[in-house]
Scaffold this motif. Structure first.
Motif, PDB file in Angstrom:
ATOM      1  N   ASP A   1       0.887  -1.158   0.000  1.00  0.00           N
ATOM      2  CA  ASP A   1       0.000   0.000   0.000  1.00  0.00           C
ATOM      3  C   ASP A   1       0.936   1.222   0.000  1.00  0.00           C
ATOM      4  O   ASP A   1       1.630   1.473   0.994  1.00  0.00           O
ATOM      5  CB  ASP A   1      -0.874  -0.037   1.266  1.00  0.00           C
ATOM      6  N   GLY A   2       0.962   1.946  -1.093  1.00  0.00           N
ATOM      7  CA  GLY A   2       1.901   3.056  -1.244  1.00  0.00           C
ATOM      8  C   GLY A   2       1.603   4.259  -0.371  1.00  0.00           C
ATOM      9  O   GLY A   2       2.325   5.253  -0.421  1.00  0.00           O
TER      10      GLY A   2
ATOM     11  N   LEU B   1       4.955  -0.088   3.373  1.00  0.00           N
ATOM     12  CA  LEU B   1       6.132   0.232   2.550  1.00  0.00           C
ATOM     13  C   LEU B   1       7.414  -0.260   3.231  1.00  0.00           C
ATOM     14  O   LEU B   1       8.269  -0.876   2.588  1.00  0.00           O
ATOM     15  CB  LEU B   1       6.218   1.745   2.319  1.00  0.00           C
ATOM     16  N   LEU B   2       7.532  -0.010   4.541  1.00  0.00           N
ATOM     17  CA  LEU B   2       8.761  -0.414   5.229  1.00  0.00           C
ATOM     18  C   LEU B   2       8.882  -1.934   5.291  1.00  0.00           C
ATOM     19  O   LEU B   2       9.973  -2.493   5.157  1.00  0.00           O
ATOM     20  CB  LEU B   2       8.820   0.200   6.635  1.00  0.00           C
ATOM     21  N   ASP B   3       7.749  -2.602   5.441  1.00  0.00           N
ATOM     22  CA  ASP B   3       7.724  -4.078   5.419  1.00  0.00           C
ATOM     23  C   ASP B   3       8.289  -4.604   4.108  1.00  0.00           C
ATOM     24  O   ASP B   3       9.150  -5.485   4.098  1.00  0.00           O
ATOM     25  CB  ASP B   3       6.254  -4.521   5.479  1.00  0.00           C
ATOM     26  N   ALA B   4       7.783  -4.039   3.022  1.00  0.00           N
ATOM     27  CA  ALA B   4       8.216  -4.494   1.690  1.00  0.00           C
ATOM     28  C   ALA B   4       9.691  -4.147   1.464  1.00  0.00           C
ATOM     29  O   ALA B   4      10.453  -4.944   0.906  1.00  0.00           O
ATOM     30  CB  ALA B   4       7.346  -3.856   0.612  1.00  0.00           C
ATOM     31  N   LEU B   5      10.102  -2.964   1.914  1.00  0.00           N
ATOM     32  CA  LEU B   5      11.504  -2.566   1.733  1.00  0.00           C
ATOM     33  C   LEU B   5      12.443  -3.486   2.514  1.00  0.00           C
ATOM     34  O   LEU B   5      13.520  -3.857   2.035  1.00  0.00           O
ATOM     35  CB  LEU B   5      11.698  -1.105   2.167  1.00  0.00           C
TER      36      LEU B   5
ATOM     37  N   ILE C   1       8.878  -3.162  -5.853  1.00  0.00           N
ATOM     38  CA  ILE C   1       7.691  -3.044  -5.004  1.00  0.00           C
ATOM     39  C   ILE C   1       6.634  -2.300  -5.814  1.00  0.00           C
ATOM     40  O   ILE C   1       6.847  -1.145  -6.215  1.00  0.00           O
ATOM     41  CB  ILE C   1       8.003  -2.274  -3.701  1.00  0.00           C
ATOM     42  N   ILE C   2       5.546  -2.978  -6.085  1.00  0.00           N
ATOM     43  CA  ILE C   2       4.449  -2.331  -6.799  1.00  0.00           C
ATOM     44  C   ILE C   2       3.593  -1.633  -5.741  1.00  0.00           C
ATOM     45  O   ILE C   2       2.955  -2.283  -4.906  1.00  0.00           O
ATOM     46  CB  ILE C   2       3.651  -3.364  -7.605  1.00  0.00           C
ATOM     47  N   CYS C   3       3.639  -0.311  -5.756  1.00  0.00           N
ATOM     48  CA  CYS C   3       2.978   0.466  -4.704  1.00  0.00           C
ATOM     49  C   CYS C   3       1.617   0.945  -5.213  1.00  0.00           C
ATOM     50  O   CYS C   3       1.555   1.718  -6.187  1.00  0.00           O
ATOM     51  CB  CYS C   3       3.831   1.679  -4.341  1.00  0.00           C
TER      52      CYS C   3
END
Ligand SMILES: Cc1ncc(C[n+]2csc(CCOP(=O)(O)OP(=O)(O)O)c2C)c(N)n1
Length: 272
Positions: free
Chosen positions: A212-213, A219-223, A236-238
């Motif tokens: 979820d952008g 975002l931090l989870d995906a990063l 990461i597709i936001c």
């Protein structure tokens, strides 16, 4: 995982960045509102939490790098750099002024903290590949982040660069796609459909994550996950909303490339 206090502080920074974006665009009288607002949380997560960097030494060798491939989003980059202390927030008033430090598109020779001059869409991923490979050659652990627009990925050069990044196993590279669904002339689906976009990146050999952008946590989870992926680049597709944060700019095509009027600014600031 960050604490709820840290998360609240980051959300407040994102809010301040949005306020600064609108103020600077209003003063300049031109510029890109929608695509700057859509990326505010992404840049906050990167610059205010994830990335290793040093505003008092912008050319620090071990820094993580950020490439704003969708260079028309310059206001979000400038507001974020000012928020981090690369230069005084007062400078934001000089957006788009002839001879000023903050040109309409990022200029690496004018602005402290800007890594690459961008604005011609489609080129940033190739540049990020080179930076990331260079860091590997120098045995640095720094990472490279690159922000792409969803209209931008219609450019052929993006897919040449995507193929190269997987071929060379550039795992210190993480792309983020600002998937707001709108480009300059209309909805991305209608102008030139890019879907199924996650499958395309996967087919090109990338590790694909979705976030979820507009959620700092997501975002931090995906990063964090991306950083652990070895042997391939990550994207990461936001999921984002163009114009996010101001109800009357959200999902409005018109605000791709125009700045807020005095009246719009006043109403927008009340909402923020
Ligand atoms: C090579 C190139 N062609 C055209 C443009 C003009 N242009 C500026 S922004 C834009 C639309 C970009 O859409 P998208 O990547 O979805 O950006 P966002 O919606 O996130 O602002 C275009 C075509 C450009 N900057 N570079």
């Amino acid at each position: 995982m960050i604490s709820s206090e840290e998360c609240a502080a980051l959300k407040d920074k994102a809010r301040q960045i949005r306020i600064d974006i609108l103020g600077m665009l209003n003063r300049a009288g031109s510029g890109h509102t929608g695509g700057s607002l859509s990326a505010a949380d992404i840049l906050t997560a990167l610059y205010c939490s994830k990335m290793k960097h040093n505003p008092s030494n912008p050319r620090w060798e071990d820094r993580d790098r950020f490439v704003l491939s969708k260079g028309h989003g310059a206001p979000v980059l400038y507001a974020t750099l000012a928020q981090c202390g690369y230069f005084d927030r007062e400078e934001l008033k000089s957006l788009r002024k002839l001879g000023g430090m903050l040109q309409g598109h990022p200029d690496m020779n004018s602005t402290p903290g800007v890594e690459v001059s961008t604005g011609s869409l489609g080129q940033g991923l190739s540049i990020a590949n080179g930076m990331a490979l260079g860091l590997k050659l120098d045995r640095k652990t720094a990472r490279v982040y690159v922000l792409l627009g969803d209209g931008e990925v219609q450019e052929g050069q993006i897919w040449e660069a995507a193929m190269s990044a997987a071929h060379y196993k550039i795992d210190n590279l993480c792309a983020l796609l600002d998937h707001n669904g709108l480009q300059i002339d209309g909805p991305v689906r209608e102008i030139m459909n890019i879907e199924p976009i996650a499958d395309k990146w996967r087919a090109f050999g990338w590790h694909v994550l979705e976030a979820d952008g507009h959620s700092i946590e997501s975002l931090l989870d995906a990063l964090d996950t991306a950083e652990k992926i070895k042997g391939k680049p990550s994207i990461i597709i936001c999921a984002t909303v163009k114009g996010k944060g101001v109800s009357f700019f959200e999902n409005r095509l018109k605000y791709h490339g125009i700045s807020p009027s005095d009246d719009e600014l006043e109403r927008a600031l009340k909402e923020l």
